[in-house]
Write a protein that holds these residues in place. Structure first.
Motif, PDB file in Angstrom:
ATOM      1  N   GLY A 102      -3.171  -7.790  -1.859  1.00  0.00           N
ATOM      2  CA  GLY A 102      -2.261  -7.519  -0.700  1.00  0.00           C
ATOM      3  C   GLY A 102      -1.586  -6.294  -1.006  1.00  0.00           C
ATOM      4  N   GLY A 103      -0.807  -5.703  -0.275  1.00  0.00           N
ATOM      5  CA  GLY A 103       0.292  -4.907  -0.508  1.00  0.00           C
ATOM      6  C   GLY A 103      -0.262  -3.411   0.167  1.00  0.00           C
ATOM      7  N   TYR A 104       0.430  -2.382  -0.115  1.00  0.00           N
ATOM      8  CA  TYR A 104       0.349  -0.949   0.338  1.00  0.00           C
ATOM      9  C   TYR A 104       0.528   0.019  -1.049  1.00  0.00           C
ATOM     10  CZ  TYR A 104       0.060   2.792   4.075  1.00  0.00           C
ATOM     11  OH  TYR A 104      -0.383   3.717   4.613  1.00  0.00           O
ATOM     12  N   SER A 105      -0.393   0.511  -1.377  1.00  0.00           N
ATOM     13  CA  SER A 105      -0.009   1.441  -2.761  1.00  0.00           C
ATOM     14  C   SER A 105      -0.892   2.297  -2.982  1.00  0.00           C
ATOM     15  CB  SER A 105      -0.113   0.228  -3.916  1.00  0.00           C
ATOM     16  OG  SER A 105      -1.239  -0.163  -4.210  1.00  0.00           O
ATOM     17  N   GLY A 106      -1.550   2.880  -1.679  1.00  0.00           N
ATOM     18  CA  GLY A 106      -2.293   4.357  -1.697  1.00  0.00           C
ATOM     19  C   GLY A 106      -3.589   3.814  -2.732  1.00  0.00           C
ATOM     20  N   PHE A 107      -3.923   4.711  -3.509  1.00  0.00           N
ATOM     21  CA  PHE A 107      -5.317   4.541  -4.336  1.00  0.00           C
ATOM     22  C   PHE A 107      -5.266   3.216  -5.263  1.00  0.00           C
ATOM     23  CE2 PHE A 107      -3.024   6.023  -7.993  1.00  0.00           C
ATOM     24  CZ  PHE A 107      -3.782   5.382  -9.099  1.00  0.00           C
ATOM     25  N   LEU A 108      -4.311   2.968  -5.506  1.00  0.00           N
ATOM     26  CA  LEU A 108      -4.167   1.953  -6.617  1.00  0.00           C
ATOM     27  C   LEU A 108      -4.737   0.655  -5.910  1.00  0.00           C
ATOM     28  CD1 LEU A 108      -0.848   1.932  -8.643  1.00  0.00           C
ATOM     29  CD2 LEU A 108      -3.190   2.253  -9.607  1.00  0.00           C
ATOM     30  N   ARG A 121     -10.904  -9.585  -1.804  1.00  0.00           N
ATOM     31  CA  ARG A 121     -10.236  -9.559  -0.538  1.00  0.00           C
ATOM     32  C   ARG A 121      -9.378  -8.546  -0.500  1.00  0.00           C
ATOM     33  NH1 ARG A 121     -14.617 -11.399  -0.131  1.00  0.00           N
ATOM     34  NH2 ARG A 121     -15.591 -13.522   0.535  1.00  0.00           N
ATOM     35  N   VAL A 122      -9.424  -7.588   0.345  1.00  0.00           N
ATOM     36  CA  VAL A 122      -8.262  -6.768   0.362  1.00  0.00           C
ATOM     37  C   VAL A 122      -7.692  -6.729   1.641  1.00  0.00           C
ATOM     38  CG1 VAL A 122      -7.716  -4.113   0.437  1.00  0.00           C
ATOM     39  CG2 VAL A 122      -9.512  -4.934  -1.124  1.00  0.00           C
ATOM     40  N   HIS A 123      -6.126  -6.959   1.452  1.00  0.00           N
ATOM     41  CA  HIS A 123      -5.327  -7.137   2.642  1.00  0.00           C
ATOM     42  C   HIS A 123      -4.189  -6.187   2.703  1.00  0.00           C
ATOM     43  CE1 HIS A 123      -6.677 -11.301   3.465  1.00  0.00           C
ATOM     44  NE2 HIS A 123      -7.262 -11.201   2.383  1.00  0.00           N
ATOM     45  N   GLU A 124      -4.416  -4.966   3.549  1.00  0.00           N
ATOM     46  CA  GLU A 124      -3.468  -3.934   3.687  1.00  0.00           C
ATOM     47  C   GLU A 124      -2.241  -4.273   4.535  1.00  0.00           C
ATOM     48  OE1 GLU A 124      -4.060   0.420   2.406  1.00  0.00           O
ATOM     49  OE2 GLU A 124      -4.592   0.018   4.651  1.00  0.00           O
ATOM     50  N   GLU A 125      -1.011  -4.186   3.992  1.00  0.00           N
ATOM     51  CA  GLU A 125       0.211  -4.232   4.806  1.00  0.00           C
ATOM     52  C   GLU A 125       1.296  -3.405   4.309  1.00  0.00           C
ATOM     53  OE1 GLU A 125       2.889  -5.012   7.183  1.00  0.00           O
ATOM     54  OE2 GLU A 125       1.267  -6.432   7.509  1.00  0.00           O
ATOM     55  N   GLN A 126       1.883  -2.643   5.466  1.00  0.00           N
ATOM     56  CA  GLN A 126       2.733  -1.764   5.073  1.00  0.00           C
ATOM     57  C   GLN A 126       4.071  -2.360   4.658  1.00  0.00           C
ATOM     58  OE1 GLN A 126       3.109   1.639   7.633  1.00  0.00           O
ATOM     59  NE2 GLN A 126       1.141   2.362   7.374  1.00  0.00           N
ATOM     60  N   GLU A 132       6.326  -4.546   2.998  1.00  0.00           N
ATOM     61  CA  GLU A 132       6.334  -5.319   1.549  1.00  0.00           C
ATOM     62  C   GLU A 132       6.947  -6.663   1.804  1.00  0.00           C
ATOM     63  OE1 GLU A 132      10.292  -2.796   1.518  1.00  0.00           O
ATOM     64  OE2 GLU A 132       8.186  -2.638   2.662  1.00  0.00           O
ATOM     65  N   ALA A 133       7.994  -6.979   2.685  1.00  0.00           N
ATOM     66  CA  ALA A 133       8.429  -8.214   2.705  1.00  0.00           C
ATOM     67  C   ALA A 133       7.555  -9.280   3.539  1.00  0.00           C
ATOM     68  CB  ALA A 133       9.790  -8.196   3.943  1.00  0.00           C
ATOM     69  N   ARG A 134       6.576  -8.681   4.248  1.00  0.00           N
ATOM     70  CA  ARG A 134       5.592  -9.641   4.796  1.00  0.00           C
ATOM     71  C   ARG A 134       4.571  -9.929   3.900  1.00  0.00           C
ATOM     72  NH1 ARG A 134       6.153  -7.150  10.237  1.00  0.00           N
ATOM     73  NH2 ARG A 134       4.432  -5.505   9.770  1.00  0.00           N
ATOM     74  N   THR A 135       4.040  -8.973   3.060  1.00  0.00           N
ATOM     75  CA  THR A 135       3.196  -8.878   2.051  1.00  0.00           C
ATOM     76  C   THR A 135       3.747 -10.029   0.927  1.00  0.00           C
ATOM     77  OG1 THR A 135       2.204  -6.928   2.097  1.00  0.00           O
ATOM     78  CG2 THR A 135       2.234  -7.853  -0.023  1.00  0.00           C
ATOM     79  N   LEU A 136       4.969  -9.801   0.394  1.00  0.00           N
ATOM     80  CA  LEU A 136       5.550 -10.918  -0.493  1.00  0.00           C
ATOM     81  C   LEU A 136       5.618 -12.216   0.112  1.00  0.00           C
ATOM     82  CD1 LEU A 136       7.985  -8.609  -2.133  1.00  0.00           C
ATOM     83  CD2 LEU A 136       6.155  -9.244  -3.070  1.00  0.00           C
ATOM     84  N   ALA A 137       5.916 -12.513   1.535  1.00  0.00           N
ATOM     85  CA  ALA A 137       6.108 -13.807   2.177  1.00  0.00           C
ATOM     86  C   ALA A 137       4.755 -14.363   1.911  1.00  0.00           C
ATOM     87  CB  ALA A 137       6.636 -13.526   3.374  1.00  0.00           C
ATOM     88  N   LEU A 141      -2.274 -14.826  -0.283  1.00  0.00           N
ATOM     89  CA  LEU A 141      -2.567 -13.882  -1.158  1.00  0.00           C
ATOM     90  C   LEU A 141      -2.418 -14.318  -2.612  1.00  0.00           C
ATOM     91  CD1 LEU A 141      -0.505 -10.773   0.446  1.00  0.00           C
ATOM     92  CD2 LEU A 141      -3.007 -11.199   0.719  1.00  0.00           C
ATOM     93  N   ASP A 142      -3.061 -13.847  -3.506  1.00  0.00           N
ATOM     94  CA  ASP A 142      -3.102 -14.100  -4.991  1.00  0.00           C
ATOM     95  C   ASP A 142      -2.318 -13.114  -5.656  1.00  0.00           C
ATOM     96  OD1 ASP A 142      -4.905 -16.356  -4.780  1.00  0.00           O
ATOM     97  OD2 ASP A 142      -6.445 -14.884  -4.276  1.00  0.00           O
TER      98      ASP A 142
END
Length: 319
Positions: free
Chosen positions: A97-103, A121-126, A128-133, A140-141
């Motif tokens: 998960g996350g939102y980090s451009g090319f990485l 499995r790629v989960h994109e989310e701008q 960061e608080a929702r991603t970390l939750a 997410l792993d």
């Protein structure tokens, strides 16, 4: 007699083939065996299901109802089987998960090629608080997230992290024919003279940080645009209708858009690789962080702004 799936498949095969002989061949059974099965089913439902006609073996009125029900049951079982297969496939899949451009994609591509990773499995989310939750809750792993330097704690309990870049500068993107595009570094005060496309003020941690930096420098941004889609934001920039902040790792000179540094790097973020302790990912976090570091270093050449920052900044200060 209780009807079983094999009985239902036989009824559908007979209806589709219009012939006991052809249905028996399709089911890889003998015609007498299929005839006997049909008679047992007919006794169970209390009536004849098929009749002979000039066009072959056709369902009776009762047969039409029973065959329709059989198709519905078989379709439902097929859907259940597919879902179970998808669950088995995703079991053990690494969810990034996350939102980090090319990485984000670079890490997913590397994981895909590892023998210990059955799927990605790629989960994109701008946000960061929702991603970390989601990471903390086990949805997410691992995640790659940018954290603006604000005092509030955003990394929840149960999540650990490795710093990938401790102080990555935020750059800006402009149309290649923009009046400021000829400059290698542009003061924030001059950029503020043009419309910005970004998160609405104070709606996200990033937007709160941006507004705070601008307030400290006596700058007021004009933010008339509220794009929700990255493609829309890029179109606004490409048309010269806005400038916008950008990750330092964005490629320069793509589709009429250029990347430029902001003078004195007043805006920056921390990039972290986050995970849950006590998991299979935690056991490999050293290997993962090394790969991310390699991918990041290999980004040299994406823009002159990136290269200048990379070579000016000591390795210890970047990590």
């Amino acid at each position: 007699m209780e009807l079983e799936l094999r009985h239902l498949r036989a009824l559908v095969a007979i209806a589709d083939a219009h012939s006991l002989v052809r249905a028996a061949k399709a089911l890889h059974v003998s015609q007498p065996a299929l005839s006997g099965l049909l008679r047992r089913v007919e006794r169970s439902v209390g009536g004849s299901l098929f009749a002979r006609s000039p066009t072959g073996c056709v369902p009776t009125a009762l047969g039409e109802d029973v065959v329709a029900d059989a198709r519905a049951v078989l379709a439902g079982m097929s859907a259940l089987t597919e879902r179970a297969g998808a669950r088995r496939e995703s079991a053990g899949a690494v969810r990034v998960g996350g939102y980090s451009g090319f990485l984000h994609l670079a890490l997913a591509r590397w994981l895909r090629d590892q023998p210990w990773c059955p799927a990605v499995r790629v989960h994109e989310e701008q946000d960061e608080a929702r991603t970390l939750a989601a990471l903390a809750d086990g949805h997410l792993d691992l995640a790659l997230v940018y954290l603006a330097p604000l005092p509030d704690r955003v990394v929840p309990d149960g999540v650990e992290s490795v710093v990938v870049q401790a102080r990555e500068p935020v750059f800006v993107i402009l149309a290649e024919d923009h009046l400021l595009a000829s400059r290698a570094e542009i003061p924030l005060e001059e950029l503020a003279a043009y419309p910005w496309a970004d998160d609405p003020p104070w709606t996200t941690r990033w937007s709160a940080y941006l507004q705070d930096v601008c307030r400290q420098r006596g700058v007021v941004l004009d933010q008339p645009h509220r794009p929700q889609c990255l493609a829309t934001l890029l179109d606004l920039v490409r048309e010269g209708m806005a400038v916008a902040p950008a990750l330092a790792t964005r490629e320069d000179q793509r589709d009429g858009i250029v990347v430029r540094a902001i003078e004195d790097a007043p805006l920056w973020q921390e990039l972290r690789l986050c995970y849950r302790p006590g998991t299979a990912i935690a056991d490999r976090v050293g290997e993962l962080s090394q790969q991310v570091a390699r991918d990041y270093a290999n980004r040299q050449g994406c823009s002159a702004a990136f290269d200048r920052w990379w070579h000016r900044t000591p390795a210890g200060a970047r990590r």
